[in-house]
Design a protein around this motif. Structure first.
Motif, PDB file in Angstrom:
ATOM      1  N   MET A  19       0.881  -1.279  -0.147  1.00 50.15           N
ATOM      2  CA  MET A  19      -0.051  -0.029  -0.010  1.00 50.15           C
ATOM      3  C   MET A  19       0.748   1.193   0.073  1.00 50.15           C
ATOM      4  O   MET A  19       0.579   2.064  -0.952  1.00 50.15           O
ATOM      5  CB  MET A  19      -0.939  -0.106   1.191  1.00 50.15           C
ATOM      6  CG  MET A  19      -2.007  -1.219   1.097  1.00 50.15           C
ATOM      7  SD  MET A  19      -3.191  -1.189  -0.392  1.00 50.15           S
ATOM      8  CE  MET A  19      -3.859  -2.577   0.035  1.00 50.15           C
ATOM      9  N   GLU A  40      10.277   1.537   7.652  1.00 44.12           N
ATOM     10  CA  GLU A  40       9.654   0.221   7.830  1.00 44.12           C
ATOM     11  C   GLU A  40      10.491  -0.554   9.168  1.00 44.12           C
ATOM     12  O   GLU A  40      11.703  -0.426   9.197  1.00 44.12           O
ATOM     13  CB  GLU A  40      10.158  -0.716   6.702  1.00 44.12           C
ATOM     14  CG  GLU A  40       9.945  -2.341   6.729  1.00 44.12           C
ATOM     15  CD  GLU A  40       8.508  -2.751   7.150  1.00 44.12           C
ATOM     16  OE1 GLU A  40       7.660  -2.289   6.727  1.00 44.12           O
ATOM     17  OE2 GLU A  40       8.550  -3.452   8.349  1.00 44.12           O
ATOM     18  N   THR A  41       9.730  -1.041   9.956  1.00 45.31           N
ATOM     19  CA  THR A  41      10.179  -1.798  11.444  1.00 45.31           C
ATOM     20  C   THR A  41      11.200  -2.758  10.922  1.00 45.31           C
ATOM     21  O   THR A  41      12.197  -3.163  11.441  1.00 45.31           O
ATOM     22  CB  THR A  41       8.891  -2.266  12.117  1.00 45.31           C
ATOM     23  OG1 THR A  41       8.062  -1.413  12.222  1.00 45.31           O
ATOM     24  CG2 THR A  41       9.544  -2.842  13.449  1.00 45.31           C
ATOM     25  N   SER A  50       1.883  -8.244   2.709  1.00 45.41           N
ATOM     26  CA  SER A  50       2.211  -8.330   1.103  1.00 45.41           C
ATOM     27  C   SER A  50       3.279  -9.475   0.914  1.00 45.41           C
ATOM     28  O   SER A  50       3.632  -9.602  -0.279  1.00 45.41           O
ATOM     29  CB  SER A  50       3.076  -6.879   1.010  1.00 45.41           C
ATOM     30  OG  SER A  50       1.922  -5.877   1.452  1.00 45.41           O
ATOM     31  N   ALA A  56      -2.830 -14.886  -0.549  1.00 45.86           N
ATOM     32  CA  ALA A  56      -3.234 -15.938  -1.755  1.00 45.86           C
ATOM     33  C   ALA A  56      -2.751 -15.619  -2.851  1.00 45.86           C
ATOM     34  O   ALA A  56      -2.776 -16.376  -3.850  1.00 45.86           O
ATOM     35  CB  ALA A  56      -4.618 -16.318  -1.692  1.00 45.86           C
ATOM     36  N   THR A  58      -4.195 -13.618  -5.084  1.00 49.72           N
ATOM     37  CA  THR A  58      -5.219 -13.270  -5.980  1.00 49.72           C
ATOM     38  C   THR A  58      -5.364 -11.896  -6.725  1.00 49.72           C
ATOM     39  O   THR A  58      -5.474 -11.040  -5.813  1.00 49.72           O
ATOM     40  CB  THR A  58      -6.634 -13.807  -5.489  1.00 49.72           C
ATOM     41  OG1 THR A  58      -6.555 -14.942  -4.958  1.00 49.72           O
ATOM     42  CG2 THR A  58      -7.562 -13.764  -6.535  1.00 49.72           C
ATOM     43  N   HIS A  60      -7.516  -9.988  -7.278  1.00 52.68           N
ATOM     44  CA  HIS A  60      -9.104 -10.266  -7.080  1.00 52.68           C
ATOM     45  C   HIS A  60      -9.759  -9.296  -7.790  1.00 52.68           C
ATOM     46  O   HIS A  60     -10.026  -8.054  -7.803  1.00 52.68           O
ATOM     47  CB  HIS A  60      -9.324  -9.412  -5.681  1.00 52.68           C
ATOM     48  CG  HIS A  60      -9.249 -10.256  -4.552  1.00 52.68           C
ATOM     49  ND1 HIS A  60      -9.953 -11.650  -4.360  1.00 52.68           N
ATOM     50  CD2 HIS A  60      -8.189 -10.505  -3.329  1.00 52.68           C
ATOM     51  CE1 HIS A  60      -9.681 -12.266  -3.227  1.00 52.68           C
ATOM     52  NE2 HIS A  60      -8.427 -11.624  -2.670  1.00 52.68           N
ATOM     53  N   VAL A 210       8.346   3.804  13.519  1.00 53.87           N
ATOM     54  CA  VAL A 210       7.663   4.893  13.674  1.00 53.87           C
ATOM     55  C   VAL A 210       6.920   4.733  15.256  1.00 53.87           C
ATOM     56  O   VAL A 210       6.104   3.716  15.255  1.00 53.87           O
ATOM     57  CB  VAL A 210       6.500   5.345  12.712  1.00 53.87           C
ATOM     58  CG1 VAL A 210       5.701   6.519  13.428  1.00 53.87           C
ATOM     59  CG2 VAL A 210       7.173   5.627  11.717  1.00 53.87           C
ATOM     60  N   ALA A 436      -4.548  -6.356  -1.428  1.00 49.50           N
ATOM     61  CA  ALA A 436      -3.456  -5.830  -2.302  1.00 49.50           C
ATOM     62  C   ALA A 436      -3.828  -5.612  -3.730  1.00 49.50           C
ATOM     63  O   ALA A 436      -3.316  -4.595  -4.319  1.00 49.50           O
ATOM     64  CB  ALA A 436      -2.130  -6.743  -2.148  1.00 49.50           C
ATOM     65  N   SER A 437      -4.876  -6.359  -4.253  1.00 53.50           N
ATOM     66  CA  SER A 437      -5.123  -6.002  -5.601  1.00 53.50           C
ATOM     67  C   SER A 437      -5.688  -4.842  -5.954  1.00 53.50           C
ATOM     68  O   SER A 437      -5.759  -4.342  -7.108  1.00 53.50           O
ATOM     69  CB  SER A 437      -5.889  -7.357  -6.095  1.00 53.50           C
ATOM     70  OG  SER A 437      -7.111  -7.422  -5.195  1.00 53.50           O
TER      71      SER A 437
HETATM   72  C1  LIG Z   1      -4.206 -14.891   4.378  1.00 57.30           C
HETATM   73  C2  LIG Z   1      -4.252 -13.751   3.758  1.00 57.30           C
HETATM   74  C3  LIG Z   1      -4.650 -13.871   2.383  1.00 57.30           C
HETATM   75  C4  LIG Z   1      -4.769 -12.727   1.517  1.00 57.30           C
HETATM   76  N1  LIG Z   1      -5.070 -12.883   0.227  1.00 57.30           N
HETATM   77  C5  LIG Z   1      -5.101 -11.852  -0.562  1.00 57.30           C
HETATM   78  C6  LIG Z   1      -5.070 -12.136  -1.971  1.00 57.30           C
HETATM   79  O1  LIG Z   1      -5.194 -13.200  -2.485  1.00 57.30           O
HETATM   80  N2  LIG Z   1      -5.302 -11.070  -2.920  1.00 57.30           N
HETATM   81  C7  LIG Z   1      -5.130  -9.670  -2.342  1.00 57.30           C
HETATM   82  O2  LIG Z   1      -5.231  -8.784  -3.209  1.00 57.30           O
HETATM   83  N3  LIG Z   1      -4.934  -9.522  -1.232  1.00 57.30           N
HETATM   84  C8  LIG Z   1      -4.785 -10.679  -0.138  1.00 57.30           C
HETATM   85  N4  LIG Z   1      -4.725 -10.394   1.120  1.00 57.30           N
HETATM   86  C9  LIG Z   1      -4.691  -9.004   1.706  1.00 57.30           C
HETATM   87  C10 LIG Z   1      -3.074  -8.282   1.396  1.00 57.30           C
HETATM   88  O3  LIG Z   1      -2.119  -9.234   1.794  1.00 57.30           O
HETATM   89  C11 LIG Z   1      -3.007  -7.175   2.365  1.00 57.30           C
HETATM   90  O4  LIG Z   1      -4.283  -6.246   1.796  1.00 57.30           O
HETATM   91  C12 LIG Z   1      -1.731  -6.132   1.881  1.00 57.30           C
HETATM   92  O5  LIG Z   1      -0.636  -7.038   1.667  1.00 57.30           O
HETATM   93  C13 LIG Z   1      -1.865  -5.107   2.908  1.00 57.30           C
HETATM   94  O6  LIG Z   1      -0.648  -4.462   2.348  1.00 57.30           O
HETATM   95  P1  LIG Z   1      -0.004  -3.387   3.415  1.00 57.30           P
HETATM   96  O7  LIG Z   1       0.906  -2.360   2.677  1.00 57.30           O
HETATM   97  O8  LIG Z   1      -1.458  -2.417   3.922  1.00 57.30           O
HETATM   98  O9  LIG Z   1       0.433  -4.097   4.674  1.00 57.30           O
HETATM   99  P2  LIG Z   1       1.612  -4.920   4.968  1.00 57.30           P
HETATM  100  O10 LIG Z   1       2.099  -5.663   3.865  1.00 57.30           O
HETATM  101  O11 LIG Z   1       1.306  -5.625   6.231  1.00 57.30           O
HETATM  102  O12 LIG Z   1       2.731  -3.764   5.438  1.00 57.30           O
HETATM  103  C14 LIG Z   1       2.892  -3.050   6.483  1.00 57.30           C
HETATM  104  C15 LIG Z   1       3.914  -2.645   6.867  1.00 57.30           C
HETATM  105  O13 LIG Z   1       4.100  -1.899   7.921  1.00 57.30           O
HETATM  106  C16 LIG Z   1       5.243  -2.306   8.646  1.00 57.30           C
HETATM  107  N5  LIG Z   1       4.915  -1.430  10.034  1.00 57.30           N
HETATM  108  C17 LIG Z   1       3.820  -1.744  11.014  1.00 57.30           C
HETATM  109  N6  LIG Z   1       4.032  -0.838  11.847  1.00 57.30           N
HETATM  110  C18 LIG Z   1       5.095  -0.104  11.729  1.00 57.30           C
HETATM  111  C19 LIG Z   1       5.699   1.167  12.392  1.00 57.30           C
HETATM  112  N7  LIG Z   1       5.180   1.466  13.662  1.00 57.30           N
HETATM  113  N8  LIG Z   1       6.584   1.819  11.997  1.00 57.30           N
HETATM  114  C20 LIG Z   1       7.225   1.224  10.632  1.00 57.30           C
HETATM  115  N9  LIG Z   1       6.918   0.124  10.103  1.00 57.30           N
HETATM  116  C21 LIG Z   1       5.626  -0.594  10.444  1.00 57.30           C
HETATM  117  C22 LIG Z   1       5.100  -3.695   8.914  1.00 57.30           C
HETATM  118  O14 LIG Z   1       6.058  -4.402   9.462  1.00 57.30           O
HETATM  119  C23 LIG Z   1       4.850  -4.114   7.538  1.00 57.30           C
HETATM  120  O15 LIG Z   1       5.907  -4.386   6.818  1.00 57.30           O
HETATM  121  C24 LIG Z   1      -4.582 -11.546   1.872  1.00 57.30           C
HETATM  122  C25 LIG Z   1      -4.166 -11.336   3.272  1.00 57.30           C
HETATM  123  C26 LIG Z   1      -4.134 -12.460   4.222  1.00 57.30           C
HETATM  124  C27 LIG Z   1      -3.469 -12.160   5.530  1.00 57.30           C
END
Ligand SMILES: Cc1cc2nc3c(=O)[nH]c(=O)nc-3n(C[C@H](O)[C@H](O)[C@H](O)COP(=O)(O)OP(=O)(O)OC[C@H]3O[C@@H](n4cnc5c(N)ncnc54)[C@H](O)[C@@H]3O)c2cc1C
Length: 497
Positions: A19, A40-41, A50, A56, A58, A60, A210, A436-437
């Motif tokens: 994201m 990033e922590t 991610s 998974a 997908t 989506h 952070v 993520a999609s």
């Molecule tokens: C079981 C499962 C299946 C899924 N399947 C799908 C799928 O098939 N298709 C799809 O599109 N999506 C899917 N998703 C959803 C998708 O994985 C998430 O929506 C997406 O990866 C979220 O991205 P993000 O960047 O918000 O979070 P993340 O990838 O979790 O990244 C957040 C980052 O912030 C960091 N962070 C946290 N707190 C702090 C802080 N205080 N300071 C600095 N860094 C920090 C963390 O270490 C992490 O690296 C699935 C999720 C799960 C759990």
């Protein structure tokens, strides 16, 4: 590459997941002069949700995930949610195509592969449901090319492993759409961060957490960052903050103390996969096959048997089996849930506990499942699955949103929500579905909420270069939909029908 740290950046991105990487990419395309810092922590990007095996993968497009198409009391199917998700994925395809076109992503095969999406059901009632769903969806231009069959031989041709060993009298039905995709969101995040690092005015800092967000009198945000490597804490002053911290977002939203975030809570759901890396098995399955969700299960727990292509290797994934862990991040703490409780959200959280017994029962049931039960669930998709060839893998954590609700005090939400401060200087992303999609759609929502003043003239023109259908409703405009899918399929090497 810039590694120096700007003390007064325009933008701070918290978290190096898909994201933040997507929002950073879009903002840099619109305004290359923006000074941007990502924290990033963990030691690298995309190590939480991610990361490829934590989700998974997908793409989506709500083609075959049955939870997006509930049946109405009169037997008809509501496809409105599916259409939303379907066209949100188009925006991601457009962004990726643009980046491939300009050479920022050298080869789409590094993160994206064509993979048919399928629904597969058994039993008379489910067969009737799928038949009706197909009738309504295939009539819409967004689902052009969807196929349906109740013929055992035909379905065996599509997915042999699903049919071998199955009772040939069992009533079954399947729909298939060959334009689907398997996405390695971890690889994509790395590609996005790499192309950001290649630009001036961007730096990423790993092992930097952070820890605090305080609004300064000048309207900027004082961001406190702890160096996990033992260095001194840093303090920056940012004009705009994106809390893209996944499971860590709620805590930071609470720290920011913006009134818009008052009353929000989180409910963590963990997941387990079964994974098979045996080439002879994975070579015989080429699809993401979705079944019907169990009674009481949360929408993201619909079982599916998926082809995954990660680092060039093909594997199979089945699940997820939902569970409960009090952690908000896979690398988080068992105290995360407890620490997230505040005077402001305790009532909404209690209300959700009161109103969601069905979900609690489902999760308890999943946690208590033996591995034999879990394997039996796989065998209902893949009757001749061999236990020896499958192993368990822990999926990422999802924190579902608990939202203040005037009628019930608190409500549990399975989607995603952007919570922005009224002065547009901070936005937090909560929730994890569809996920993520839809990252490009979420980035555009951030622009519309917080950068609407800038989203005119130059920015708007550039946004339409990056996302050519921005402002066009692809659910209504069949020609634009057909044209953009044809052009993005060509660049991204996906199937088109
Ligand atoms: C079981 C499962 C299946 C899924 N399947 C799908 C799928 O098939 N298709 C799809 O599109 N999506 C899917 N998703 C959803 C998708 O994985 C998430 O929506 C997406 O990866 C979220 O991205 P993000 O960047 O918000 O979070 P993340 O990838 O979790 O990244 C957040 C980052 O912030 C960091 N962070 C946290 N707190 C702090 C802080 N205080 N300071 C600095 N860094 C920090 C963390 O270490 C992490 O690296 C699935 C999720 C799960 C759990």
């Amino acid at each position: 590459m810039s590694t120096s740290l700007s003390e007064k950046p325009d933008v701070v991105l918290i978290g190096a997941g898909i994201m933040s990487a997507t929002l950073g990419t879009v903002l840099k395309e619109l305004e290359p002069s923006l000074d941007m810092v990502m924290f990033e922590t963990l030691h690298d990007a995309a190590q939480e949700s991610s990361q490829a095996w934590n989700n998974a993968g997908t793409g989506h497009a709500a083609n075959c995930e049955l939870n997006y198409t509930p049946q109405r009391a009169d037997g008809s199917i509501d496809i409105s949610k599916a259409l939303e998700v379907n066209t949100e994925f188009d925006l991601s395809r457009e962004l990726w195509s643009y980046l491939v076109g300009k050479g920022a992503i050298p080869d789409p095969r590094a993160f994206l592969h064509p993979c048919p999406h399928m629904s597969f059901v058994w039993g008379d009632e489910n067969v009737a449901f799928l038949r009706q769903r197909y009738k309504e969806m295939s009539a819409h231009h967004c689902y052009r090319g969807m196929e349906c069959s109740e013929d055992h031989a035909k379905i065996a041709d599509w997915v042999p492993l699903v049919m071998e060993g199955r009772d040939d009298k069992q009533p079954i039905a399947a729909t298939r759409i060959i334009t689907g995709a398997d996405v390695d969101y971890g690889a994509l995040t790395h590609l996005l961060v790499a192309q950001l690092k290649a630009q001036s005015g961007f730096s990423v800092h790993y092992k930097h957490q952070v820890t605090d967000l305080v609004r300064s009198e000048d309207g900027r945000w004082r961001v406190t960052v702890k160096d996990q490597g033992g260095g001194d804490s840093l303090t920056l002053s940012a004009r705009f903050v994106f809390i893209g911290a996944g499971g860590g977002a709620l805590k930071l939203l609470e720290k920011s103390a913006i009134p818009e975030g008052h009353g929000y809570g989180g409910f963590p759901v963990s997941g387990i996969w079964l994974r098979c890396d045996i080439d002879e098995v994975s070579a015989r399955h080429h699809a993401k096959v979705y079944g019907k969700a169990a009674h009481g299960s949360p929408p993201m727990s619909v079982p599916h048997l998926d082809t995954r292509i990660i680092d060039g290797k093909r594997s199979l994934l089945f699940g997820p089996y939902a569970g409960f862990s009090s952690k908000f991040l896979k690398h988080g703490s068992y105290f995360d849930l407890l620490r997230s409780v505040e005077p402001g959200n305790v009532l909404p959280m209690l209300a959700v506990a009161r109103d969601n017994w069905q979900l609690s029962e489902y999760l308890i049931g999943q946690v208590l499942q033996t591995s034999a039960h879990q394997f039996a669930a796989l065998q209902s998709f893949f009757p001749r699955a061999d236990r020896e060839q499958w192993r368990e893998a822990v999926a990422g954590q999802r924190v579902q949103i608990i939202k203040p609700d005037p009628h019930h005090t608190g409500a549990l939400e399975f989607g995603t929500e952007l919570i922005a401060s009224s002065d547009k200087s901070l936005v937090a992303l909560l929730g994890a579905s569809p996920g993520a999609s839809t990252a490009a759609f979420i980035a555009i929502e951030v622009l519309e909420k917080c950068f609407d003043d800038e989203l005119t003239d130059g920015w708007l023109k550039r946004l339409k270069t990056v996302i050519p259908t921005y402002g066009i409703d692809l659910k209504r405009d069949a020609t634009a939909c057909r044209d953009i899918r044809a052009s993005t399929a060509k660049v991204l090497k996906l199937e088109n029908v």
